[in-house]
Design a protein around this motif. Structure first.
Motif, short mmCIF file in Angstrom:
data_model
loop_
_atom_site.label_atom_id
_atom_site.label_comp_id
_atom_site.label_asym_id
_atom_site.label_seq_id
_atom_site.Cartn_x
_atom_site.Cartn_y
_atom_site.Cartn_z
N LYS A 25 -7.68 -16.65 -79.54
CA LYS A 25 -8.81 -15.86 -79.05
C LYS A 25 -10.08 -16.72 -79.02
N ALA A 26 -10.24 -17.52 -80.07
CA ALA A 26 -11.42 -18.41 -80.12
C ALA A 26 -11.36 -19.40 -78.96
N LYS A 27 -10.15 -19.91 -78.69
CA LYS A 27 -10.01 -20.88 -77.60
C LYS A 27 -10.28 -20.20 -76.25
N ALA A 28 -9.76 -18.99 -76.07
CA ALA A 28 -9.97 -18.27 -74.81
C ALA A 28 -11.47 -18.02 -74.59
N THR A 29 -12.16 -17.67 -75.66
CA THR A 29 -13.60 -17.41 -75.56
C THR A 29 -14.37 -18.69 -75.28
N GLU A 30 -13.96 -19.75 -75.98
CA GLU A 30 -14.63 -21.06 -75.82
C GLU A 30 -14.48 -21.55 -74.36
N LEU A 31 -13.26 -21.43 -73.83
CA LEU A 31 -13.03 -21.87 -72.45
C LEU A 31 -13.78 -20.99 -71.45
N ARG A 88 -16.67 -19.53 -72.02
CA ARG A 88 -18.09 -19.96 -72.08
C ARG A 88 -18.28 -21.25 -71.29
N LYS A 89 -17.31 -22.14 -71.39
CA LYS A 89 -17.38 -23.42 -70.68
C LYS A 89 -17.41 -23.17 -69.17
N VAL A 90 -16.43 -22.36 -68.69
CA VAL A 90 -16.34 -22.10 -67.25
C VAL A 90 -17.60 -21.40 -66.75
N ALA A 91 -18.03 -20.39 -67.49
CA ALA A 91 -19.19 -19.61 -67.04
C ALA A 91 -20.46 -20.46 -67.01
N THR A 92 -20.64 -21.26 -68.05
CA THR A 92 -21.83 -22.10 -68.12
C THR A 92 -21.83 -23.12 -66.99
N GLU A 93 -20.67 -23.75 -66.77
CA GLU A 93 -20.57 -24.76 -65.70
C GLU A 93 -20.82 -24.16 -64.32
N ARG A 94 -20.62 -22.84 -64.17
CA ARG A 94 -20.85 -22.20 -62.87
C ARG A 94 -22.23 -21.57 -62.77
N GLY A 95 -23.10 -21.84 -63.75
CA GLY A 95 -24.49 -21.41 -63.65
C GLY A 95 -24.79 -20.05 -64.24
N PHE A 96 -23.86 -19.50 -65.04
CA PHE A 96 -24.13 -18.22 -65.69
C PHE A 96 -24.90 -18.46 -66.99
N LYS A 97 -25.73 -17.49 -67.34
CA LYS A 97 -26.53 -17.58 -68.57
C LYS A 97 -26.05 -16.52 -69.55
N ALA A 98 -25.99 -16.88 -70.83
CA ALA A 98 -25.44 -15.94 -71.83
C ALA A 98 -26.39 -14.78 -72.09
N ILE A 99 -25.81 -13.62 -72.30
CA ILE A 99 -26.58 -12.45 -72.71
C ILE A 99 -25.76 -11.71 -73.75
N LEU A 142 -7.26 -21.78 -68.48
CA LEU A 142 -6.35 -21.29 -69.53
C LEU A 142 -4.89 -21.71 -69.25
N GLU A 143 -4.69 -22.41 -68.11
CA GLU A 143 -3.35 -22.84 -67.67
C GLU A 143 -2.45 -21.63 -67.42
N ILE A 144 -3.05 -20.53 -66.93
CA ILE A 144 -2.27 -19.35 -66.53
C ILE A 144 -2.21 -19.35 -65.00
N SER A 145 -1.00 -19.48 -64.46
CA SER A 145 -0.90 -19.57 -63.00
C SER A 145 -0.12 -18.39 -62.38
N ASN A 146 0.62 -17.68 -63.23
CA ASN A 146 1.48 -16.62 -62.71
C ASN A 146 0.75 -15.27 -62.76
N TYR A 147 -0.19 -15.10 -61.86
CA TYR A 147 -0.99 -13.87 -61.87
C TYR A 147 -1.22 -13.38 -60.45
N LEU A 148 -1.76 -12.17 -60.39
CA LEU A 148 -1.98 -11.49 -59.11
C LEU A 148 -3.36 -10.85 -59.18
N LEU A 207 -5.31 -12.22 -72.72
CA LEU A 207 -5.26 -13.63 -72.29
C LEU A 207 -4.88 -14.55 -73.44
N ALA A 208 -5.36 -14.22 -74.66
CA ALA A 208 -5.09 -15.09 -75.81
C ALA A 208 -3.59 -15.18 -76.11
N THR A 209 -2.86 -14.12 -75.78
CA THR A 209 -1.41 -14.15 -76.08
C THR A 209 -0.65 -15.01 -75.06
#
Lengths: 206, 366
Positions: free
Chosen positions: B18-24, B26-37, B141-147, B306-308
């Motif tokens: 869960k920590a890793k999912a959250t950390e990633l 934050r990384k993706v969102a920040t790199e795309r110009g989102f600001k934390a709230i 997250l290396e999840i590719s099998n989604y819709l 996602l964490a699972t």
């Protein structure tokens, strides 16, 4: 992978087998399943459970489709696609009392397996009642003085009659229904659509 | 001591995931110009139950405060963020958040979410950025099998406009569409409209599938400008997703489950087990409660789900340095010799199987 159908054990199971037979699906492994709770046919995997548990297995995605009474769906309101009625398992929901019994001039006591439906029915009538939850043989409650009346499903009315009860009011009619897991229906569309279509086409069967 | 239903302690791998999912995220969102709230965990109930939002009080975790007002644990991020943003008057248009939401009406009282909100942005840009952020995050997250499922509130509105339904019947019809309950949809539609309208709405229940499967609605709806516009809009958005590696499913019969949705709706499914991993959509109407007319769109990821599905292959060597009170300082200095390992210091080994390597430090060790 074969689609998984959760099937309500008992009377609905027997009626569904006849229904499947009329659609030319293989049913022999279900008929001869003995005490097995999981059975596989040419087309399906079946799991057998009580009505409320069928909705739980479908809601959680263990089963893709479920065959369950409309009364169970109305009572438990599972988060599933409640697709369409099937041409069997018809019943009505009714309020019944002892023959000749007059309602008391105070808050009524109603015994039922269907506490949610009972609450909604009397609330819609603008009436407060005390509901006593029973798990079965609900007809006993007024006879033994536990309740003033009952709310229960009625198919032929024979059980009520044999226990000296009469229907005061019928308020819902139900049949068996085909339900689906919200994700499975979409993700397994190609597999499930032909099955669902075949179930829908069969309006009447012998 | 016992735990209430729906609450649970967490240890080890699930917590790390869960920590890793959250950390990633934050990384993706920040790199795309989102600001934390962030918003407080405790809010007034009416933030979530007012007519613009429409959540049911019985689904919230609530209590009375000293003044007799009902307070609740945060039940929905989008609503809370809208309240916060409208108070801030910031020029920032892209926001991200992460934290728990608390609901009584679902399995597990607390669920961890992370999500994005895009406001005051050209509608298509906001929607494309929302779904592409989802694509980028799932890739991270290396999840590719989604819709990714796309729907639109305008289709149901357009097809039921002429039925002149009272609000109670409209609610029943919405519920029946939500449950794909064809007999009730037909029954209500025929009571208020024609056979043709009833058949059209019933057919909509089955209108889900790939873009190719649903292109036929271009000719079915060719005489209706609004439906044609909506369909083209969904196909354009689907094209954006597919061009970036996502798989799309359209559900033209999908209806809103909260009153504030007004346009495109998104939902992500993991194909492996059908779990929903994100959902969201357009909700300009949510801001009307603050007397603002703004474009608003976003989505929330289900971190618990996602964490699972995270592949945690980053196993490091596990080393135990066995020291004593006298050699503890030496052991701590030794730790820096193993920068790529997990290093534990113990005075006594209780479970030697828990470590890959055991190093004993005595006073003579350099």
């Amino acid at each position: 992978m074969k689609p998984i159908i959760a099937l309500t054990k008992g009377r609905l199971e027997k009626q569904f087998i006849k229904f499947l037979q009329s659609l030319n699906y293989e049913v022999e492994p279900i008929i001869n399943k003995g005490r097995k709770l999981r059975v596989e046919t040419d087309t399906f995997q079946f799991i057998f459970a009580k009505g409320p548990d069928v909705t739980t297995y479908v809601e959680h995605g263990i089963a893709d489709l479920g065959i369950v009474g409309g009364d169970i769906i109305a009572e438990f309101q599972p988060d599933v696609f409640n697709l369409f009625p099937l041409p069997f398992g018809h019943c009505r929901m009714a309020v019944a009392t002892e023959d000749g019994k007059v309602w008391p001039n105070q808050k009524k006591k109603i015994a039922s397996k269907y506490t949610g439906i009972t609450k909604e029915y009397f609330r819609n009538k603008g009436e407060s009642v005390d509901i006593i939850k029973l798990e079965g043989s609900v007809e006993l409650a007024p006879i033994l003085g536990l309740a003033d009346g009952i709310v229960d499903i009625v198919e032929t009315g024979t059980t009520l009659k044999e226990n000296g009860l009469v229907v005061q009011e019928e308020f819902f009619s139900f049949s068996a229904r085909c339900i689906a897991n919200r994700s499975s229906l979409k993700i397994k569309r190609d597999v499930l659509t032909p099955i669902i279509e075949s179930f829908q086409k069969q309006e009447e069967y012998v | 001591m016992f735990l209430p239903d729906g609450s649970q302690d967490e240890i080890g791998l699930p917590l790390n995931n869960k920590a890793k999912a959250t950390e990633l995220f934050r990384k993706v969102a920040t790199e795309r110009g989102f600001k934390a709230i962030s918003t407080p965990v405790v809010e007034y109930a009416k933030t979530f139950t007012n007519t613009h939002v429409g959540m049911k009080l019985h689904s919230l975790l609530k209590w009375f405060n000293k003044e007799g007002e009902i307070e609740v644990l945060r039940a929905d991020w989008t609503t809370a963020v809208a309240r916060a943003i409208s108070n801030q008057k910031s020029k920032q248009t892209k926001w991200f958040y992460e934290g728990s939401v608390f609901r009584n009406d679902r399995e597990g009282i607390e669920s961890k979410q992370a999500g994005i909100e895009i406001i005051r942005t050209e509608p298509f840009l906001g929607e494309a950025e929302s779904v592409l952020t989802a694509v980028a995050y799932l890739k991270e997250l290396e999840i590719s099998n989604y819709l990714i499922e796309l729907g639109h509130t305008g289709i149901f509105e357009e097809l039921t406009n002429s039925l002149k339904l009272d609000s109670e019947t409209e609610e029943r019809l919405l519920d029946a569409m939500h449950d794909k309950r064809r007999d009730i949809v037909y029954e209500i539609a025929i009571d208020y409209g024609s056979i043709q309208q009833a058949e059209q709405l019933t057919e909509l229940i089955d209108a889900y599938g790939s873009v190719d499967q649903l292109k036929k609605y271009r000719s079915i709806w060719k005489d209706n400008k609004r439906l044609t516009r909506i369909l083209n809009h969904l196909i354009e958005l689907a094209n954006v997703i597919e061009s970036n590696g996502g798989e799309v499913l359209l559900d033209l019969g999908r209806v809103k489950n909260l009153p504030y949705y007004c346009g495109v709706m998104f939902k992500g499914y993991l194909k492996e087990n059908g779990e929903s991993c994100f959902s969201g959509g357009r909700y300009d109407k949510l801001y009307e409660q603050f007397d603002e007319k703004v474009s608003a769109v976003g989505l929330a990821f289900d971190i618990d789900v996602l964490a699972t599905h995270i592949n945690n292959n980053e196993r490091k060597e596990s080393i135990c340095i066995v020291a004593s009170k006298a050699t503890h300082i030496q052991a701590e200095q030794l730790r820096s010799n193993y920068p790529n390992a997990n290093v534990d210091i113990q005075y006594e080994i209780k479970d030697s199987d828990a470590y890959d390597t055991i190093i004993h430090v005595n006073e003579n060790t350099n």
